[in-house]
Design an enzyme around this catalytic site. Sequence first.
Site, PDB file in Angstrom:
ATOM      1  N   THR A  36       0.869  -1.179   0.000  1.00 37.37           N
ATOM      2  CA  THR A  36       0.000   0.000   0.000  1.00 37.37           C
ATOM      3  C   THR A  36       0.906   1.230   0.000  1.00 37.37           C
ATOM      4  OG1 THR A  36      -0.010   0.280   2.401  1.00 37.37           O
ATOM      5  CG2 THR A  36      -1.629  -1.272   1.476  1.00 37.37           C
ATOM      6  N   THR A  97      -8.581  -4.297   6.272  1.00 28.83           N
ATOM      7  CA  THR A  97      -7.273  -4.913   6.561  1.00 28.83           C
ATOM      8  C   THR A  97      -7.175  -5.383   8.015  1.00 28.83           C
ATOM      9  OG1 THR A  97      -6.086  -3.760   4.821  1.00 28.83           O
ATOM     10  CG2 THR A  97      -4.787  -4.412   6.750  1.00 28.83           C
ATOM     11  N   THR A 121      -1.255  -2.721  19.539  1.00 30.63           N
ATOM     12  CA  THR A 121      -0.832  -1.404  20.001  1.00 30.63           C
ATOM     13  C   THR A 121      -1.395  -1.086  21.382  1.00 30.63           C
ATOM     14  OG1 THR A 121      -1.141   0.953  19.541  1.00 30.63           O
ATOM     15  CG2 THR A 121      -2.814  -0.500  18.681  1.00 30.63           C
ATOM     16  N   ASP A 122      -0.708  -0.194  22.088  1.00 31.95           N
ATOM     17  CA  ASP A 122      -1.230   0.259  23.389  1.00 31.95           C
ATOM     18  C   ASP A 122      -2.491   1.107  23.225  1.00 31.95           C
ATOM     19  OD1 ASP A 122      -0.035   2.531  22.306  1.00 31.95           O
ATOM     20  OD2 ASP A 122       1.304   2.909  24.000  1.00 31.95           O
ATOM     21  N   GLU A 123      -2.764   1.566  21.995  1.00 28.02           N
ATOM     22  CA  GLU A 123      -3.926   2.446  21.800  1.00 28.02           C
ATOM     23  C   GLU A 123      -5.246   1.743  22.060  1.00 28.02           C
ATOM     24  OE1 GLU A 123      -3.989   4.864  18.343  1.00 28.02           O
ATOM     25  OE2 GLU A 123      -1.834   5.154  18.354  1.00 28.02           O
ATOM     26  N   TYR A 148      -8.921   3.762  13.901  1.00 26.77           N
ATOM     27  CA  TYR A 148      -7.741   2.881  13.869  1.00 26.77           C
ATOM     28  C   TYR A 148      -7.689   1.992  15.106  1.00 26.77           C
ATOM     29  CZ  TYR A 148      -2.964   1.483  14.938  1.00 26.77           C
ATOM     30  OH  TYR A 148      -1.863   0.760  15.324  1.00 26.77           O
ATOM     31  N   THR A 151     -10.320  -0.727  15.424  1.00 26.20           N
ATOM     32  CA  THR A 151     -10.132  -1.918  14.577  1.00 26.20           C
ATOM     33  C   THR A 151      -8.981  -2.778  15.099  1.00 26.20           C
ATOM     34  OG1 THR A 151      -8.741  -0.719  12.977  1.00 26.20           O
ATOM     35  CG2 THR A 151     -11.112  -0.889  12.482  1.00 26.20           C
ATOM     36  N   LYS A 152      -7.970  -2.157  15.696  1.00 25.93           N
ATOM     37  CA  LYS A 152      -6.904  -2.967  16.311  1.00 25.93           C
ATOM     38  C   LYS A 152      -7.472  -3.722  17.519  1.00 25.93           C
ATOM     39  CE  LYS A 152      -3.148  -3.345  15.377  1.00 25.93           C
ATOM     40  NZ  LYS A 152      -2.460  -4.253  14.399  1.00 25.93           N
ATOM     41  N   GLN A 192       8.525  15.503  11.260  1.00 25.70           N
ATOM     42  CA  GLN A 192       9.219  16.713  11.729  1.00 25.70           C
ATOM     43  C   GLN A 192      10.677  16.729  11.266  1.00 25.70           C
ATOM     44  OE1 GLN A 192       6.772  18.270  12.446  1.00 25.70           O
ATOM     45  NE2 GLN A 192       5.382  16.744  13.339  1.00 25.70           N
ATOM     46  N   GLY A 273     -10.447  13.901  18.737  1.00 24.93           N
ATOM     47  CA  GLY A 273     -10.426  12.793  19.704  1.00 24.93           C
ATOM     48  C   GLY A 273      -9.031  12.426  20.180  1.00 24.93           C
TER      49      GLY A 273
HETATM   50  P1  NAD Z   1       3.038   0.698   8.443  1.00 25.86           P
HETATM   51  O1  NAD Z   1       1.822   1.450   8.018  1.00 25.86           O
HETATM   52  O2  NAD Z   1       4.370   1.353   8.336  1.00 25.86           O
HETATM   53  O3  NAD Z   1       3.126  -0.679   7.633  1.00 25.86           O
HETATM   54  C1  NAD Z   1       2.026  -1.479   7.365  1.00 25.86           C
HETATM   55  C2  NAD Z   1       2.420  -2.481   6.284  1.00 25.86           C
HETATM   56  O4  NAD Z   1       1.302  -3.354   6.064  1.00 25.86           O
HETATM   57  C3  NAD Z   1       2.763  -1.839   4.939  1.00 25.86           C
HETATM   58  O5  NAD Z   1       3.912  -2.432   4.388  1.00 25.86           O
HETATM   59  C4  NAD Z   1       1.548  -2.129   4.075  1.00 25.86           C
HETATM   60  O6  NAD Z   1       1.848  -2.244   2.683  1.00 25.86           O
HETATM   61  C5  NAD Z   1       1.086  -3.460   4.658  1.00 25.86           C
HETATM   62  N1  NAD Z   1      -0.346  -3.691   4.440  1.00 25.86           N
HETATM   63  C6  NAD Z   1      -1.375  -2.859   4.688  1.00 25.86           C
HETATM   64  N2  NAD Z   1      -2.550  -3.415   4.338  1.00 25.86           N
HETATM   65  C7  NAD Z   1      -2.245  -4.662   3.868  1.00 25.86           C
HETATM   66  C8  NAD Z   1      -3.018  -5.734   3.375  1.00 25.86           C
HETATM   67  N3  NAD Z   1      -4.357  -5.636   3.283  1.00 25.86           N
HETATM   68  N4  NAD Z   1      -2.388  -6.864   2.993  1.00 25.86           N
HETATM   69  C9  NAD Z   1      -1.043  -6.974   3.079  1.00 25.86           C
HETATM   70  N5  NAD Z   1      -0.245  -5.974   3.534  1.00 25.86           N
HETATM   71  C10 NAD Z   1      -0.849  -4.841   3.927  1.00 25.86           C
HETATM   72  O7  NAD Z   1       2.742   0.240   9.936  1.00 25.86           O
HETATM   73  P2  NAD Z   1       3.732   0.098  11.179  1.00 25.86           P
HETATM   74  O8  NAD Z   1       3.844   1.390  11.871  1.00 25.86           O
HETATM   75  O9  NAD Z   1       4.949  -0.618  10.740  1.00 25.86           O
HETATM   76  O10 NAD Z   1       2.861  -0.864  12.103  1.00 25.86           O
HETATM   77  C11 NAD Z   1       2.957  -2.278  11.973  1.00 25.86           C
HETATM   78  C12 NAD Z   1       2.083  -2.938  13.010  1.00 25.86           C
HETATM   79  O11 NAD Z   1       2.503  -2.547  14.294  1.00 25.86           O
HETATM   80  C13 NAD Z   1       0.607  -2.571  12.908  1.00 25.86           C
HETATM   81  O12 NAD Z   1      -0.162  -3.721  13.173  1.00 25.86           O
HETATM   82  C14 NAD Z   1       0.425  -1.530  13.985  1.00 25.86           C
HETATM   83  O13 NAD Z   1      -0.910  -1.535  14.479  1.00 25.86           O
HETATM   84  C15 NAD Z   1       1.397  -2.020  15.024  1.00 25.86           C
HETATM   85  N6  NAD Z   1       1.943  -0.996  15.925  1.00 25.86           N
HETATM   86  C16 NAD Z   1       2.541   0.104  15.440  1.00 25.86           C
HETATM   87  C17 NAD Z   1       3.120   1.028  16.304  1.00 25.86           C
HETATM   88  C18 NAD Z   1       3.829   2.259  15.810  1.00 25.86           C
HETATM   89  O14 NAD Z   1       4.323   3.042  16.608  1.00 25.86           O
HETATM   90  N7  NAD Z   1       3.944   2.481  14.505  1.00 25.86           N
HETATM   91  C19 NAD Z   1       3.058   0.802  17.684  1.00 25.86           C
HETATM   92  C20 NAD Z   1       2.421  -0.357  18.156  1.00 25.86           C
HETATM   93  C21 NAD Z   1       1.889  -1.263  17.272  1.00 25.86           C
HETATM   94  O1  TDX Z   2       2.430  16.281  12.542  1.00 21.67           O
HETATM   95  C1  TDX Z   2       2.106  15.767  13.608  1.00 21.67           C
HETATM   96  N1  TDX Z   2       2.087  16.529  14.743  1.00 21.67           N
HETATM   97  C2  TDX Z   2       1.744  16.032  15.956  1.00 21.67           C
HETATM   98  O2  TDX Z   2       1.741  16.793  16.947  1.00 21.67           O
HETATM   99  C3  TDX Z   2       1.768  14.359  13.724  1.00 21.67           C
HETATM  100  C4  TDX Z   2       1.788  13.484  12.508  1.00 21.67           C
HETATM  101  C5  TDX Z   2       1.447  13.870  14.968  1.00 21.67           C
HETATM  102  N2  TDX Z   2       1.423  14.684  16.053  1.00 21.67           N
HETATM  103  C6  TDX Z   2       1.138  14.102  17.381  1.00 21.67           C
HETATM  104  C7  TDX Z   2      -0.057  13.180  17.482  1.00 21.67           C
HETATM  105  C8  TDX Z   2       0.359  12.219  18.570  1.00 21.67           C
HETATM  106  O3  TDX Z   2       0.112  12.785  19.849  1.00 21.67           O
HETATM  107  O4  TDX Z   2       2.273  13.271  17.687  1.00 21.67           O
HETATM  108  C9  TDX Z   2       1.871  12.089  18.387  1.00 21.67           C
HETATM  109  C10 TDX Z   2       2.290  10.858  17.610  1.00 21.67           C
HETATM  110  O5  TDX Z   2       1.504  10.834  16.423  1.00 21.67           O
HETATM  111  P1  TDX Z   2       1.601   9.609  15.371  1.00 21.67           P
HETATM  112  O6  TDX Z   2       3.006   9.477  14.896  1.00 21.67           O
HETATM  113  O7  TDX Z   2       0.534   9.806  14.359  1.00 21.67           O
HETATM  114  O8  TDX Z   2       1.351   8.348  16.309  1.00 21.67           O
HETATM  115  P2  TDX Z   2       0.101   7.897  17.229  1.00 21.67           P
HETATM  116  O9  TDX Z   2      -1.164   8.497  16.770  1.00 21.67           O
HETATM  117  O10 TDX Z   2       0.516   8.078  18.658  1.00 21.67           O
HETATM  118  O11 TDX Z   2       0.068   6.316  16.856  1.00 21.67           O
HETATM  119  C11 TDX Z   2       1.301   5.584  16.703  1.00 21.67           C
HETATM  120  O12 TDX Z   2       1.567   4.802  17.830  1.00 21.67           O
HETATM  121  C12 TDX Z   2       0.699   3.727  18.083  1.00 21.67           C
HETATM  122  C13 TDX Z   2       1.236   4.710  15.467  1.00 21.67           C
HETATM  123  O13 TDX Z   2       0.956   5.509  14.320  1.00 21.67           O
HETATM  124  C14 TDX Z   2       0.209   3.627  15.626  1.00 21.67           C
HETATM  125  O14 TDX Z   2       0.229   2.748  14.506  1.00 21.67           O
HETATM  126  C15 TDX Z   2       0.512   2.853  16.869  1.00 21.67           C
HETATM  127  O15 TDX Z   2      -0.503   1.939  17.106  1.00 21.67           O
END
Ligand code: NAD
Ligand code: TDX
Length: 332
Positions: A36, A97, A121-123, A148, A151-152, A192, A273
Amino acid sequence: MSRLLVTGGAGFIGSNFVHHVLDHTDHHVTVLDALTYAGNRASLEGLPEDRFAFEHGDITDAELVDRLVGEADAVVHYAAESHNDNSLDNPRPFLDTNIIGTYTLLEAARKHETRFHHISTDEVYGDLELDDPERFSESTPYNPSSPYSSTKAGSDLLVRAWVRSFGVQATISNCSNNYGPFQHVEKFIPRQITNVIRGIRPKLYGAGENVRDWIHADDHSSAVLTILDRGQIGETYLIGADGEKNNKDVVEQILTTMGQPADAYDHVTDRAGHDLRYAIDSTRLRTELGWQPQYQDFEAGLGATIDWYRENEAWWAPAKDATEAFYASKGQ
Ligand code: NAD
Ligand code: TDX
């Protein structure tokens, strides 16, 4: 040696996990990823060909999923729609997804009796007050806020039901906010850093008092490997590294590390929210499974991440303009 099927392995945390596994174990890895907007094949370059394979496909494709799960010893399920702001704009792909995709994988794991680890996720726990002495633990009730996170939460509950009703050999981990290389520029820290590189002022939602509990993606990977090795089937483990920081402090740290005045940022429209604070108590993972994070110094980890974005502009530049255009349309 095990054959791991890693869904979402071309995304941020999944690709970090694939690199970690190939560097630290002798497992074979097959990535299933739909590529994606969030997936990037370039995050998986230079991996050993005899231990790594890539399948371009969707986790909602039951036939493909059945074949790949049948060939694996264990599934590590990262694939998701992962960005809160996108889920406020268009929730539908999150249902497809995160809910149907997880269901499709669980059905295949049930049929083939394949070990399953679900990344969450902790969310799912909602948010905390800034002065709440409690942190999230395995017994905190679910209370998700956004499309988001709901759904998690739904996907976690499906995993629990498939364990209890069908005996699927699954574990779940709920991790706090990750940072590190290969994170999409839509997310807070890379947005940032790349703004500063491009001469754009960083954008802070609202007052910037919201707190996130930061962990390096490599520490998340070592925790997941630990749970795969030693986790108890049917159990949930929270992953965190005691990294609570408010957003304003993080932006100021990025700016000063990059040689800019600490106040050279803009306050923009707040997220609808917007969860106030996340904080993880990872005692269970540490005491029962003996895991420890390696990146204890956020300033050093952030500095290395800033260097990575400076050195890898070709990786992030193609997504930057469209990402900023999306945010601009929302006043963010
Ligand atoms: P990301 O958005 O960077 O990556 C998601 C990946 O999944 C992408 O490579 C995308 O192509 C693939 N994908 C999406 N829909 C798909 C589908 N239908 N079939 C196959 N592949 C698909 O996400 P991320 O930040 O790496 O998060 C990965 C996992 O970790 C998620 O489950 C997220 O909920 C969880 N998570 C993320 C964070 C965070 O801080 N980013 C924290 C805790 C948990
Ligand atoms: O431009 C910004 N400015 C800003 O102040 C963006 C993009 C975010 N923010 C704030 C929102 C949040 O308080 O920063 C914090 C972090 O934002 P995100 O990077 O969007 O993360 P968050 O919403 O906390 O969720 C992330 O952590 C939990 C991941 O995207 C999720 O996939 C994971 O589950």
